[in-house]
Enzyme design. Sequence first.
Site, PDB file in Angstrom:
ATOM      1  N   ASP A  56     -47.642  33.747  32.109  1.00 53.42           N
ATOM      2  CA  ASP A  56     -46.688  32.706  32.459  1.00 53.42           C
ATOM      3  C   ASP A  56     -47.329  31.865  33.574  1.00 53.42           C
ATOM      4  OD1 ASP A  56     -44.529  31.056  32.688  1.00 53.42           O
ATOM      5  OD2 ASP A  56     -43.037  32.641  32.848  1.00 53.42           O
TER       6      ASP A  56
HETATM    7  C1  BGC Z   1     -41.712  29.395  32.468  1.00 53.20           C
HETATM    8  C2  BGC Z   1     -42.284  29.432  31.074  1.00 53.20           C
HETATM    9  C3  BGC Z   1     -42.808  28.068  30.715  1.00 53.20           C
HETATM   10  C4  BGC Z   1     -43.843  27.661  31.728  1.00 53.20           C
HETATM   11  C5  BGC Z   1     -44.425  26.297  31.456  1.00 53.20           C
HETATM   12  C6  BGC Z   1     -42.667  28.803  33.481  1.00 53.20           C
HETATM   13  O1  BGC Z   1     -41.999  28.520  34.643  1.00 53.20           O
HETATM   14  O2  BGC Z   1     -41.333  30.690  32.879  1.00 53.20           O
HETATM   15  O3  BGC Z   1     -41.297  29.841  30.172  1.00 53.20           O
HETATM   16  O4  BGC Z   1     -43.337  28.093  29.420  1.00 53.20           O
HETATM   17  O5  BGC Z   1     -43.249  27.615  33.005  1.00 53.20           O
HETATM   18  O6  BGC Z   1     -43.489  25.307  31.695  1.00 53.20           O
END
Ligand code: BGC
Length: 839
Positions: free
Chosen positions: A225
């Site tokens: 993530d």
């Molecule tokens: C989230 C993800 C997301 C990523 C990119 C993170 O804060 O937890 O689900 O895909 O950001 O935006």
Amino acid sequence: MPRLDVEKTLEDLTLGEKVALTAGIDFWHTAPIPRLNIPSLRMSDGPNGIRGTRFFNGVPAACVPCATALGATWDAALLHSIGRLIADEAIAKGAHIVLGPTINTQRSPLGGRGFESFAEDGVLSGTLAGHFCHGIQEKGVAATLKHFVCNDQEHQRTAVDSIVTGRALREIYLLPFQLALRICRTACVMTAYNKVNGVHVSEHEGFLIDILRSEWGWDGLVMSDWFGTYSTSDAIRAGLDLEMPGKTRWRGTALAHAVSANKVPEFVVDERVRNVLNLVNAVEPLGIPEKAAEKALNRPQDRALLRRAAAESVVLMKNEEKILPLSKEKSILVIGPNAKIAAYCGGGSASLDAYYTVSPWEGVSAQSKGAVSFSQGVYSFKDLPLLGPLLKTADGEKGFTFRVFNEPPSAADRELVDELHLVSSTGFLMDYVNPKIKSLTYYVDMEGFFTPDEDGVYDFGVTVVGTGQLFVDGELVVDNTTNQRHGSAFFGSATVEEKGAKQLKAGHTYRVLFQFGTAPTSDLDTRGVVVFGPGGFRFGASRRVAQEELISQAVSLAATASQVVLFAGLTDEWESEGYDREHMDLPPGSDELITRVLAVHPNAVVVIQSGTPVTMPWAPQTKALLQAWFGGNEGGNGIADVLYGEVNPSGKLPVTFPVRLQDNPSFLNFRCERGRVLYGEDVYVGYRYYEKTLLPPLFPFGHGLSYTSFARSDLTLTCCPEKPVYEESGEPITASVCVRNTGPVAGAETVQLWVVPPPTDVNRPVRELKGFTKVFLDAGEQKTVEIVVEKKLATSWWDEQREKWASEKGTYEVLVTGTGEETLRSSFDVQKTRYWVGL
Ligand code: BGC
């Protein structure tokens, strides 16, 4: 690009190039190696639409209903079609990889991202996710299951250790991933931010190698993530293929150094790079060029699908005296805080700028043939409504100018490095790029002109990841630069909204100047949250009004109205990534408004929009109640279709609605305390708990009424003989059921199959959902439907001592349910206790 010969390419790559391939280069792209024809891949969020590469000032996109809404459809075929639309949207945005779906579990109604996951139950969530991914991947786009695993709360999400038993992990939290992968081998999996039982998932070999690859035989790419990689050697050795986003913090020279010191053997780097190269090959047929321009599709057929999905997700919770559907001929009074705003999606990385939105007010107005009137009742904003759309630029255009400088306002002769025209006065600058900006520290002046319609005291509010001052006609009204207090906006990285007020006169034009400095200009303590890039800003304003005045107006109009519909609920301010809700109640004033309107107009229809359950103390007084979620672009039309009977509601709750927050099984254990959260309810999540403890919820999992009635009969089970060797695809049990539409209108029915385990020395849920299907029936029509479940999945629990699934000998009862009380029963036997692992 030609297809890569992966093994040959691995031989040709230098160590530096291999290391580069294991991390992103920016927020949304992987590294290219042009010399070897390795292109850069683009990824984009996500679960309910494809935002593209710009959070800030991006290209609009289709927004599909949030995942709990899609969960409420129980419609695998619909999810497949939505997946195909998402793939088309990704291609239009030049993206090879979709960062979704989210399939975490709603342990608590408070989870800030609860709206992003389909259901509290793994069979419903995993099945829908599998079909959604199948739709995406059928078109050649890569899907990503996230967040693997146990990212079920937002509070201190990078630091929290989820303490979970092995059994709950398998039966509840891993199950949606397992079932989704059985239906569709997704190209990617994203790791969760949190730890599970002491180890961050992005460093957890047990999950990333032992379960995903060895046990489940999956061979895709594992990415972190965003900023969820926390080490160099541990993460890459544990199986984390790709660190996201770039620029890398943990790979690059640090990884090259670790390889040279033999902390990370080169063959481990090769294994990770092989997965990146395989992904390049998997998406190569899309033919998306590098740096592809981002386009808006917005096709008529997509609007029709979105409208169908929005309507199909609406759950008819109550309909006494057949109040619904409403009459189009009669006049209607529309009341409530959610009527004129389009609560189309939740907040955070799932949010996007939609092509267009339809508010409930617009949906009702478009269909009513009688007069439509409106009364606000209460406002439900958390922070003051955005001021941007009420401003005009110096040229008289709607919005304001956004001027960027490298130097602070105090500097003489600042050079203007960018000038934009914006309407929305909120922006998250994480992916805003401008080559003239010299560092993460820069400054923006936002200027617009405001002409109020009414005299009065106006409140102004400023929320920043950074620093901000708001001036009205040169007077400093809000100062959010010193003594900043930590709030929840912008993924939990912002200040609280600081406010100030000023008396304004109707018709007079005021110059509004908002001076913003990016994140490094602030000394706010943001430990435990992810801070993305240079920061963000939000400024809003509203005329101060007495709530009592608004409620009284609505109540007196309701008393004499012929039909009343009241829209209340939450918005992306209340439900968002980055923070959890503090309570389960509607925003202040809503309960009072609903109660008082019902007292004078008992037939008023109440429509709640929220991604997760809210408390409804007035529910016993309602005759007609709809749960309508965050419905995407077409939300307002979908709701109006159900209100007026254009669509017969068929939604069923994908999460339990408890009477009170205290009734929820995670009530005692839902926050990070001293670094951990105990999953104390074990496998008793959602309906498993309420059924075991005989605690009646307000509305149970699976609940949902219809404008017609259905009858079920003739349940028969056909079981294949058990096999001596326990095979993956073996031993289907086919339940066949006759379903009849016994009412006056066409409608869709969801048939649910539950299994009751035999008595054993292990504590098990009373029954568990094991399969479901949805069938459309004309009035009077009857069809025989089949639900196929696999014996091993339908019977097993996770034995922690053996570390295997246990399918125990005995007689298992099968219950078949649907709309209404009627339950059909049958049973099957397991002849011999067996233990197994695998997908
Ligand atoms: C989230 C993800 C997301 C990523 C990119 C993170 O804060 O937890 O689900 O895909 O950001 O935006």
